[in-house]
Design a protein around this motif. Structure first.
Motif, PDB file in Angstrom:
ATOM      1  N   UNK A 182       9.158   5.992  40.741  1.00 58.08           N
ATOM      2  CA  UNK A 182      10.171   5.641  39.741  1.00 58.08           C
ATOM      3  C   UNK A 182      11.526   6.068  40.279  1.00 58.08           C
ATOM      4  N   UNK A 183      12.578   5.415  39.807  1.00 58.74           N
ATOM      5  CA  UNK A 183      13.915   5.881  40.160  1.00 58.74           C
ATOM      6  C   UNK A 183      14.791   6.103  38.928  1.00 58.74           C
ATOM      7  N   UNK A 184      14.277   5.809  37.754  1.00 56.63           N
ATOM      8  CA  UNK A 184      14.995   6.086  36.509  1.00 56.63           C
ATOM      9  C   UNK A 184      13.974   6.432  35.434  1.00 56.63           C
ATOM     10  N   UNK A 185      14.396   7.214  34.438  1.00 54.34           N
ATOM     11  CA  UNK A 185      13.471   7.600  33.370  1.00 54.34           C
ATOM     12  C   UNK A 185      14.226   7.890  32.085  1.00 54.34           C
ATOM     13  N   UNK A 186      13.685   7.425  30.999  1.00 49.28           N
ATOM     14  CA  UNK A 186      14.123   7.787  29.655  1.00 49.28           C
ATOM     15  C   UNK A 186      12.907   8.325  28.913  1.00 49.28           C
ATOM     16  N   UNK A 187      13.045   9.473  28.293  1.00 52.90           N
ATOM     17  CA  UNK A 187      11.962  10.068  27.523  1.00 52.90           C
ATOM     18  C   UNK A 187      12.404  10.204  26.073  1.00 52.90           C
ATOM     19  N   UNK A 188      11.551   9.817  25.143  1.00 52.71           N
ATOM     20  CA  UNK A 188      11.912   9.881  23.725  1.00 52.71           C
ATOM     21  C   UNK A 188      12.056  11.334  23.275  1.00 52.71           C
ATOM     22  N   UNK A 189      13.033  11.570  22.385  1.00 51.16           N
ATOM     23  CA  UNK A 189      13.232  12.884  21.788  1.00 51.16           C
ATOM     24  C   UNK A 189      13.081  12.852  20.279  1.00 51.16           C
ATOM     25  N   UNK A 190      13.054  11.674  19.698  1.00 47.86           N
ATOM     26  CA  UNK A 190      12.888  11.526  18.254  1.00 47.86           C
ATOM     27  C   UNK A 190      11.895  10.404  17.985  1.00 47.86           C
ATOM     28  N   UNK A 202      18.062  11.550  37.973  1.00 49.24           N
ATOM     29  CA  UNK A 202      17.878  10.209  37.432  1.00 49.24           C
ATOM     30  C   UNK A 202      18.983   9.865  36.460  1.00 49.24           C
ATOM     31  N   UNK A 203      19.370   8.622  36.471  1.00 50.83           N
ATOM     32  CA  UNK A 203      20.274   8.071  35.469  1.00 50.83           C
ATOM     33  C   UNK A 203      19.694   6.748  35.033  1.00 50.83           C
ATOM     34  N   UNK A 204      20.072   6.301  33.839  1.00 56.32           N
ATOM     35  CA  UNK A 204      19.506   5.048  33.355  1.00 56.32           C
ATOM     36  C   UNK A 204      20.469   4.390  32.394  1.00 56.32           C
TER      37      UNK A 204
END
Length: 512
Positions: free
Chosen positions: A353-361, A309-311
């Motif tokens: 889904x084809x893209x994903x961002x997950x929080x790290x902070x 995945x890229x976003x």
């Protein structure tokens, strides 16, 4: 401006004697009090005989008794954030606005009972902060939490972004203190989770929009603070995929799934257009991949390395459907992240889904929510729209959109549908913007009823509701009569007549 008559002067004198001069303000050139007379959407603007601000339950009761004796209507008001015109007076200048903002104390927190008692004028964010200071969580969360009050939240049975996990305001209330239409006080702040002693008067008052009684205090349900929380922004190819993602998320996360918000491309674009600085700041805080594309980093199983995945910011802004998935857990973050990553890997494999961002902070978590919560303000800046707060079973949301959007576009060529909201509990904010060459006031005046007819017909056909969380107020009062059971309307009128026979409390609101 108020239009005082000689007969009303004794009421104002009596109110000042009971509360003090400073607590009774009459609109005039020196003190216009517009914040109390105009709603947040700037659609409704009324007039008032006075804005009265009692400082205690006893003073609220005194105001109610005086107004009842003089036959004067009372409009209870908290933070005045109603989206249906439920908290502003009419244009007669003969009603009293009763502001509860001075009743703003946290009265008690009971950690062992997981409860707290607060006055009705406490701002929602204040209640959240007080619970957090005690190491606990009050989970109700709204875009207006910095200004809406607990009394208003309960009077409208507000929903918000975490209904999927914690329920509506009704589920978070253990007891109430209420001033009746006769100026008596009903106190039931027991903090009990089980009380099966007759009619549930608490539930009768919650959601009654100030038409049956005035909430002055509440006992609220608290939860332990979660040990970890994560958010994910997900790009879905269509609404069917987003709905299937909801089912998959429930299977993987169960109670750790606290919210699932869906945003069509157009409302996200409105945010970038009308609030570019906010959108830019939020985007700058998003997780960044080593190549700077904005995807999750390589330690994340949704990263470029592990899932492909890229976003990029452009792709996220242009997503057919953007889903914000919210999670919280008593487990450590690593365990929650593993569950979330497993969900996203399966969702990717199924093409949901084809893209994903997950929080790290925490900053990234808040940035993702900032994009979602900015949409109502972006809408406001874009101009007035025909607003809908509809609810249908989550499984039927794709069918609703497939039927309703084309019908509107055919009936009103050039219109735009601004669709976003709480996919997890079936509640969509489904708003219609007129064509660009038609001024928004003109579009509302000419076509609002026809737009409503189309939207409500499809909602009704799918077993839905015309108001999922905003309430009825004056905006939907006549529509409620047309779309609910005649028996329900009869019951509502009978209850109103029994508890407020003189019609003093919030006249011409809610009850058809």
């Amino acid at each position: 401006m108020s239009t005082q008559t000689p007969a009303q002067q004794p009421l104002l004198v009596a109110l000042r004697q009971a509360l003090g001069d400073a607590a009774v303000r009459c609109p005039c050139a020196d003190e216009p009090l517009l914040a109390h007379l105009q709603d947040w959407r700037q659609r409704y603007r009324g007039a008032a005989l006075a804005v009265v601000s009692p400082a205690s339950t006893e003073e609220v009761a005194a105001v109610v008794r005086l107004c009842a004796a003089h036959g004067t209507g009372i409009v209870p008001q908290g933070g005045n954030t109603s989206l249906v015109g439920g908290a502003v007076p009419d244009e007669s200048g003969q009603q009293i606005v009763l502001s509860l903002q001075r009743l703003n104390r946290v009265l008690d927190i009971d950690p062992l009972n997981l409860s707290m008692t607060v006055q009705a004028g406490c701002v929602l964010a204040q209640v959240q902060d007080a619970a957090a200071a005690a190491g606990l969580l009050f989970p109700l969360s709204l875009a207006s939490e910095g200004s809406c009050t607990i009394g208003g939240v309960l009077a409208t049975n507000a929903g918000g972004t975490q209904v999927l996990r914690y329920g509506m305001a009704r589920e978070l209330c253990l007891g109430l203190e209420v001033v009746t239409a006769q100026g008596e006080v009903w106190r039931s702040l027991k903090g009990l989770r089980k009380d099966n002693s007759g009619y549930d008067l608490r539930d009768l008052v919650i959601g009654s929009e100030g038409t049956l009684g005035i909430v002055t205090a509440a006992s609220l349900k608290l939860y332990p603070q979660p040990a970890s929380r994560l958010a994910a922004l997900l790009r879905c190819p269509d609404i069917d995929a987003a709905t299937a993602l909801l089912q998959l998320a429930r299977q993987h996360l169960d109670a750790e799934l606290t919210g699932l918000e869906a945003m069509a491309a157009y409302p996200v674009a409105l945010t970038h257009q009308h609030l570019p600085q906010l959108a830019a700041v939020a985007q700058a805080l998003m997780p960044a991949a080593p190549d700077g594309t904005g995807s999750t980093d390589k330690t994340d199983s949704t990263s470029t390395t592990n899932t492909g995945t890229t976003a990029s910011p452009v792709k996220l802004a242009d997503a057919p459907w953007l889903v914000l998935l919210d999670t919280a857990s008593p487990r450590p973050e690593a365990a929650l992240r593993a569950s979330l990553e497993a969900l996203l890997a399966e969702a990717l494999a199924q093409g949901l889904i084809d893209e994903a961002l997950v929080s790290h902070t925490e900053a990234q978590y808040r940035a993702m929510w900032a994009l979602r919560e900015a949409i109502p303000m972006a809408e406001k800046l874009a101009g007035q729209m025909v607003k809908h707060d509809i609810g249908v079973p989550s499984s039927r949301i794709p069918a609703f959109l497939r039927a309703t959007v084309p019908a509107l576009q055919q009936a009103f060529p050039g219109c735009q549908v601004v669709c976003f909201g709480h996919l997890g509990d079936g509640n969509l904010h489904f708003n219609v913007q007129g064509p660009q060459d038609v001024p928004t006031p003109a579009f509302l005046a000419r076509h609002e009823q026809a737009v409503n007819d189309i939207v409500y017909a499809h909602v009704e056909a799918l077993g839905g509701t015309i108001s999922a969380e905003h309430g009825i107020g004056q905006l939907k009062r006549e529509a409620l009569a047309a779309h609910q059971s005649p028996v329900a309307t009869q019951w509502m009128r009978a209850i109103k007549a029994a508890l407020d026979p003189a019609g003093t409390l919030n006249p011409q609101r809610l009850v058809p």
